[in-house]
Design a protein around this motif. Sequence first.
Motif, PDB file in Angstrom:
ATOM      1  N   ASP A 181       8.462 -31.817 -10.436  1.00  0.00           N
ATOM      2  CA  ASP A 181       8.827 -30.415 -10.352  1.00  0.00           C
ATOM      3  C   ASP A 181       7.718 -29.632  -9.654  1.00  0.00           C
ATOM      4  O   ASP A 181       6.537 -29.821  -9.970  1.00  0.00           O
ATOM      5  N   PRO A 182       8.052 -28.760  -8.694  1.00  0.00           N
ATOM      6  CA  PRO A 182       7.018 -28.015  -7.968  1.00  0.00           C
ATOM      7  C   PRO A 182       6.114 -27.175  -8.852  1.00  0.00           C
ATOM      8  O   PRO A 182       4.964 -26.920  -8.499  1.00  0.00           O
ATOM      9  N   CYS A 183       6.630 -26.773 -10.019  1.00  0.00           N
ATOM     10  CA  CYS A 183       5.811 -25.994 -10.949  1.00  0.00           C
ATOM     11  C   CYS A 183       5.280 -26.847 -12.107  1.00  0.00           C
ATOM     12  O   CYS A 183       4.655 -26.328 -13.032  1.00  0.00           O
ATOM     13  N   GLY A 184       5.550 -28.150 -12.070  1.00  0.00           N
ATOM     14  CA  GLY A 184       5.080 -29.020 -13.149  1.00  0.00           C
ATOM     15  C   GLY A 184       5.697 -28.696 -14.489  1.00  0.00           C
ATOM     16  O   GLY A 184       5.092 -28.939 -15.535  1.00  0.00           O
ATOM     17  N   GLU A 185       6.925 -28.197 -14.495  1.00  0.00           N
ATOM     18  CA  GLU A 185       7.549 -27.735 -15.737  1.00  0.00           C
ATOM     19  C   GLU A 185       7.792 -28.862 -16.728  1.00  0.00           C
ATOM     20  O   GLU A 185       7.863 -28.633 -17.932  1.00  0.00           O
ATOM     21  N   ASN A 186       7.889 -30.086 -16.242  1.00  0.00           N
ATOM     22  CA  ASN A 186       8.104 -31.226 -17.129  1.00  0.00           C
ATOM     23  C   ASN A 186       6.797 -31.871 -17.586  1.00  0.00           C
ATOM     24  O   ASN A 186       6.810 -32.988 -18.109  1.00  0.00           O
ATOM     25  N   GLY A 187       5.688 -31.187 -17.375  1.00  0.00           N
ATOM     26  CA  GLY A 187       4.397 -31.697 -17.818  1.00  0.00           C
ATOM     27  C   GLY A 187       3.701 -32.578 -16.806  1.00  0.00           C
ATOM     28  O   GLY A 187       2.708 -33.243 -17.131  1.00  0.00           O
ATOM     29  N   GLU A 188       4.189 -32.588 -15.547  1.00  0.00           N
ATOM     30  CA  GLU A 188       3.568 -33.434 -14.527  1.00  0.00           C
ATOM     31  C   GLU A 188       2.123 -33.021 -14.248  1.00  0.00           C
ATOM     32  O   GLU A 188       1.274 -33.845 -13.951  1.00  0.00           O
ATOM     33  N   PHE A 189       1.866 -31.708 -14.323  1.00  0.00           N
ATOM     34  CA  PHE A 189       0.502 -31.216 -14.133  1.00  0.00           C
ATOM     35  C   PHE A 189       0.366 -29.843 -14.786  1.00  0.00           C
ATOM     36  O   PHE A 189       1.355 -29.172 -15.083  1.00  0.00           O
ATOM     37  N   HIS A 190      -0.892 -29.465 -15.041  1.00  0.00           N
ATOM     38  CA  HIS A 190      -1.216 -28.147 -15.576  1.00  0.00           C
ATOM     39  C   HIS A 190      -2.319 -27.541 -14.709  1.00  0.00           C
ATOM     40  O   HIS A 190      -3.073 -28.268 -14.053  1.00  0.00           O
ATOM     41  N   THR A 191      -2.410 -26.218 -14.728  1.00  0.00           N
ATOM     42  CA  THR A 191      -3.315 -25.544 -13.792  1.00  0.00           C
ATOM     43  C   THR A 191      -4.216 -24.521 -14.480  1.00  0.00           C
ATOM     44  O   THR A 191      -3.976 -24.110 -15.616  1.00  0.00           O
ATOM     45  N   PHE A 192      -5.229 -24.113 -13.736  1.00  0.00           N
ATOM     46  CA  PHE A 192      -6.116 -23.020 -14.121  1.00  0.00           C
ATOM     47  C   PHE A 192      -6.147 -22.017 -12.981  1.00  0.00           C
ATOM     48  O   PHE A 192      -6.463 -22.375 -11.841  1.00  0.00           O
ATOM     49  N   VAL A 193      -5.805 -20.762 -13.266  1.00  0.00           N
ATOM     50  CA  VAL A 193      -5.775 -19.709 -12.247  1.00  0.00           C
ATOM     51  C   VAL A 193      -7.138 -19.042 -12.167  1.00  0.00           C
ATOM     52  O   VAL A 193      -7.703 -18.649 -13.195  1.00  0.00           O
ATOM     53  N   PHE A 194      -7.658 -18.899 -10.944  1.00  0.00           N
ATOM     54  CA  PHE A 194      -8.954 -18.232 -10.799  1.00  0.00           C
ATOM     55  C   PHE A 194      -8.888 -16.986  -9.912  1.00  0.00           C
ATOM     56  O   PHE A 194      -9.877 -16.268  -9.766  1.00  0.00           O
ATOM     57  N   ASP A 195      -7.710 -16.703  -9.366  1.00  0.00           N
ATOM     58  CA  ASP A 195      -7.550 -15.474  -8.589  1.00  0.00           C
ATOM     59  C   ASP A 195      -6.069 -15.184  -8.418  1.00  0.00           C
ATOM     60  O   ASP A 195      -5.224 -16.081  -8.529  1.00  0.00           O
ATOM     61  N   GLY A 196      -5.770 -13.929  -8.149  1.00  0.00           N
ATOM     62  CA  GLY A 196      -4.385 -13.538  -7.941  1.00  0.00           C
ATOM     63  C   GLY A 196      -4.234 -12.039  -8.061  1.00  0.00           C
ATOM     64  O   GLY A 196      -5.193 -11.327  -8.411  1.00  0.00           O
ATOM     65  N   PRO A 197      -3.046 -11.523  -7.795  1.00  0.00           N
ATOM     66  CA  PRO A 197      -2.828 -10.077  -7.829  1.00  0.00           C
ATOM     67  C   PRO A 197      -2.950  -9.468  -9.218  1.00  0.00           C
ATOM     68  O   PRO A 197      -3.099  -8.250  -9.342  1.00  0.00           O
ATOM     69  N   MET A 198      -2.907 -10.310 -10.243  1.00  0.00           N
ATOM     70  CA  MET A 198      -3.074  -9.813 -11.613  1.00  0.00           C
ATOM     71  C   MET A 198      -4.555  -9.730 -12.018  1.00  0.00           C
ATOM     72  O   MET A 198      -4.894  -9.212 -13.073  1.00  0.00           O
ATOM     73  N   PHE A 199      -5.456 -10.226 -11.161  1.00  0.00           N
ATOM     74  CA  PHE A 199      -6.896 -10.219 -11.438  1.00  0.00           C
ATOM     75  C   PHE A 199      -7.551  -9.000 -10.786  1.00  0.00           C
ATOM     76  O   PHE A 199      -7.202  -8.624  -9.667  1.00  0.00           O
TER      77      PHE A 199
END
Length: 229
Positions: A181-199
């Motif tokens: 899944d492109p978003c890893g919704e099935n647990g394929e991967f997890h992420t850490f966000v370090f920048d974005g419009p919410m920061f």
Amino acid sequence: MTAMRQKTWLSWSSGKDSAWALQVLRQSDEYAVTGLFTTINMAFDRVAMHAVRVDLLREQAKAVGLPLYLIEIPYPCSDEQYAAAMADFVARARGEGVQCMAFGDLYLEDIRRYREERMQGTGITPVFPLWGKPTRPLLEEMLAGGLRACLTCVDPRVLPAEFAGCELSADLLERLPDGVDPCGENGEFHTFVFDGPMFDYPLAIEAGEVVGRDGFVFADFRLHGQYVA
């Protein structure tokens, strides 16, 4: 305007989906996000599954300008222990006037049902701002919007271990194996966000070691230095 919105706390995994859920909620006239909450593995002092250090988690909360509430769970953690910890936290939230709890889930019906069942009778409404959005266009929207994240956990049964530690990008999206899944919704991967419009500002991070544990591959990240605005 804020007074008219429902007081909402957001489940914050440190990853892209919760970060984008914050972005969407902040654009809403219905919800006012006033806090983040995260489940922490007490044995490792890290975010459960994402394996992100708590000090990085705290820096994220500072960067998005919201208070952070930690829910500590043991390792290993039984379903009963997890449910009890969450029940205590929901009761605390209700006591502080929280009306909604938001989650970045995308399409897994069993996860949504579990959350809805735990909220029943609490007076708090579960909210799913990203629910049902097609995951590839959603990830493309995140990247186009300026979100930056690294993969901190990879399931090597479905995704090569060398993806651990890589930055999430359009190029990485193209390299994902079929069925992931492109978003890893099935647990394929997890992420850490370090920048974005919410920061309010990006986090300066550096990669550490990559290790295998409990059948997963984890990439460590540390805060490199304090960003000066």
